[in-house]
Scaffold this motif. Sequence first.
Motif, PDB file in Angstrom:
ATOM      1  N   ARG A 111       6.839  35.079   1.216  1.00 40.14           N
ATOM      2  CA  ARG A 111       7.429  36.092   0.349  1.00 40.14           C
ATOM      3  C   ARG A 111       6.393  36.655  -0.595  1.00 40.14           C
ATOM      4  NH1 ARG A 111      11.713  33.184  -0.478  1.00 40.14           N
ATOM      5  NH2 ARG A 111      10.477  32.026  -1.965  1.00 40.14           N
ATOM      6  N   GLY A 112       5.917  35.811  -1.443  1.00 41.65           N
ATOM      7  CA  GLY A 112       4.953  36.265  -2.429  1.00 41.65           C
ATOM      8  C   GLY A 112       3.601  35.720  -2.070  1.00 41.65           C
ATOM      9  N   HIS A 113       2.672  35.918  -2.948  1.00 41.43           N
ATOM     10  CA  HIS A 113       1.328  35.452  -2.657  1.00 41.43           C
ATOM     11  C   HIS A 113       0.775  34.771  -3.888  1.00 41.43           C
ATOM     12  CE1 HIS A 113       1.830  37.960   0.839  1.00 41.43           C
ATOM     13  NE2 HIS A 113       2.249  38.896   0.027  1.00 41.43           N
ATOM     14  N   TRP A 114       1.618  34.000  -4.536  1.00 42.72           N
ATOM     15  CA  TRP A 114       1.124  33.341  -5.732  1.00 42.72           C
ATOM     16  C   TRP A 114       0.168  32.229  -5.343  1.00 42.72           C
ATOM     17  CZ3 TRP A 114       1.141  35.041 -10.517  1.00 42.72           C
ATOM     18  CH2 TRP A 114       1.996  36.108 -10.796  1.00 42.72           C
ATOM     19  N   SER A 115      -0.957  32.243  -6.033  1.00 42.89           N
ATOM     20  CA  SER A 115      -2.000  31.268  -5.776  1.00 42.89           C
ATOM     21  C   SER A 115      -2.514  30.811  -7.141  1.00 42.89           C
ATOM     22  CB  SER A 115      -3.136  31.948  -5.023  1.00 42.89           C
ATOM     23  OG  SER A 115      -3.617  33.019  -5.826  1.00 42.89           O
ATOM     24  N   LEU A 116      -3.318  29.755  -7.123  1.00 41.45           N
ATOM     25  CA  LEU A 116      -3.953  29.314  -8.366  1.00 41.45           C
ATOM     26  C   LEU A 116      -4.660  30.487  -9.035  1.00 41.45           C
ATOM     27  CD1 LEU A 116      -5.799  25.945  -7.674  1.00 41.45           C
ATOM     28  CD2 LEU A 116      -3.937  26.379  -9.291  1.00 41.45           C
ATOM     29  N   GLY A 117      -5.394  31.251  -8.234  1.00 42.77           N
ATOM     30  CA  GLY A 117      -6.172  32.367  -8.776  1.00 42.77           C
ATOM     31  C   GLY A 117      -5.303  33.381  -9.490  1.00 42.77           C
ATOM     32  N   ARG A 118      -4.143  33.684  -8.916  1.00 42.83           N
ATOM     33  CA  ARG A 118      -3.278  34.674  -9.557  1.00 42.83           C
ATOM     34  C   ARG A 118      -2.651  34.136 -10.837  1.00 42.83           C
ATOM     35  NH1 ARG A 118       1.153  37.711  -6.475  1.00 42.83           N
ATOM     36  NH2 ARG A 118       1.263  38.837  -8.437  1.00 42.83           N
ATOM     37  N   VAL A 119      -2.288  32.852 -10.823  1.00 40.13           N
ATOM     38  CA  VAL A 119      -1.733  32.263 -12.049  1.00 40.13           C
ATOM     39  C   VAL A 119      -2.812  32.247 -13.141  1.00 40.13           C
ATOM     40  CG1 VAL A 119      -0.809  30.157 -13.088  1.00 40.13           C
ATOM     41  CG2 VAL A 119       0.040  30.903 -10.864  1.00 40.13           C
ATOM     42  N   PHE A 120      -4.032  31.920 -12.753  1.00 38.86           N
ATOM     43  CA  PHE A 120      -5.121  31.886 -13.737  1.00 38.86           C
ATOM     44  C   PHE A 120      -5.449  33.287 -14.251  1.00 38.86           C
ATOM     45  CE2 PHE A 120      -6.864  27.676 -11.827  1.00 38.86           C
ATOM     46  CZ  PHE A 120      -5.995  26.956 -12.628  1.00 38.86           C
ATOM     47  N   ALA A 121      -5.265  34.295 -13.407  1.00 34.01           N
ATOM     48  CA  ALA A 121      -5.498  35.667 -13.862  1.00 34.01           C
ATOM     49  C   ALA A 121      -4.436  36.072 -14.880  1.00 34.01           C
ATOM     50  CB  ALA A 121      -5.496  36.624 -12.674  1.00 34.01           C
TER      51      ALA A 121
END
Length: 236
Positions: A111-121
């Motif tokens: 569905r989504g593309h949440w990753s560590l990188g996106r949360v950190f951004a």
Amino acid sequence: MLTLEHVTAGYGNSQVLFGMQLQARDGEVVSMVGRNGMGKTTTVRTLMGMLPCRAGQIAVGGTPLNRLPPHVISRLGVGLVPEGRRVFGSLNVQENLVATARAVQGEGQARGHWSLGRVFALFPRLEERRRQSARTLSGGEQQMLAIGRALMTNPRLLVLDEATEGLAPLIRREIWQCLQTLKGEGLTILVVDKNLAEMAALVDRHHIVEKGRVVWTGSPAELAVQPELAQRYLGL
Ligand SMILES: Nc1ncnc2c1ncn2[C@@H]1O[C@H](COP(=O)(O)OP(=O)(O)OP(=O)(O)O)[C@@H](O)[C@H]1O
Ligand SMILES: [Mg+2]
């Protein structure tokens, strides 16, 4: 996206929800507001499958949730930021985030593309503290982590129960800004909070909850021109 119709729930012999009604369309941000003990958290728990829905209907994206256990509801795309910002204190920031992501893997729901990188951004402070154990974070940072954990499940509906409670004004603003960003990306959000003024820019529709049911619904602008409502139901 989210529909609650005539929902009844409670604890043992004590009934708390008396025909709860609530709706959020795709991409909308809606609230539940109301005084202490009126049933907002009970509604959240029932929606999440943590309490049985004794009567009525709950559906997300057209899928009925009644009788489904919490982990299945989470996999169906409902992400919860619970009251009291629960994080794993003994795990570090990154481990907390990865742990929830793993919990929903294997469902084939790309569905989504949440990753560590996106949360950190979204929350640069979390990246700075990625190796720090969660219990050493400030209250605001723990709340950011709790939101990050919910996002890592790639929700289509994000539910936040008192996410800004007890936080300093600056941190609260950061949280509201984050929610505004998520709204801009089209996420549907149900927010339970007490800061009407801070919610006004974000929320499309408020639901005022009184004794286990919704007694009024309308936009922040409509609420603002009826101060007697806030006085009567919110004690403001
Ligand atoms: N675990 C529980 N067992 C029994 N009764 C409970 C339990 N949790 C809450 N209640 C009762 O259910 C009612 C609704 O509580 P709920 O937590 O849903 O209110 P709320 O609207 O979230 O309030 P607040 O704004 O203080 O968070 C209250 O009367 C409360 O005492
Ligand atoms: Mg509550």
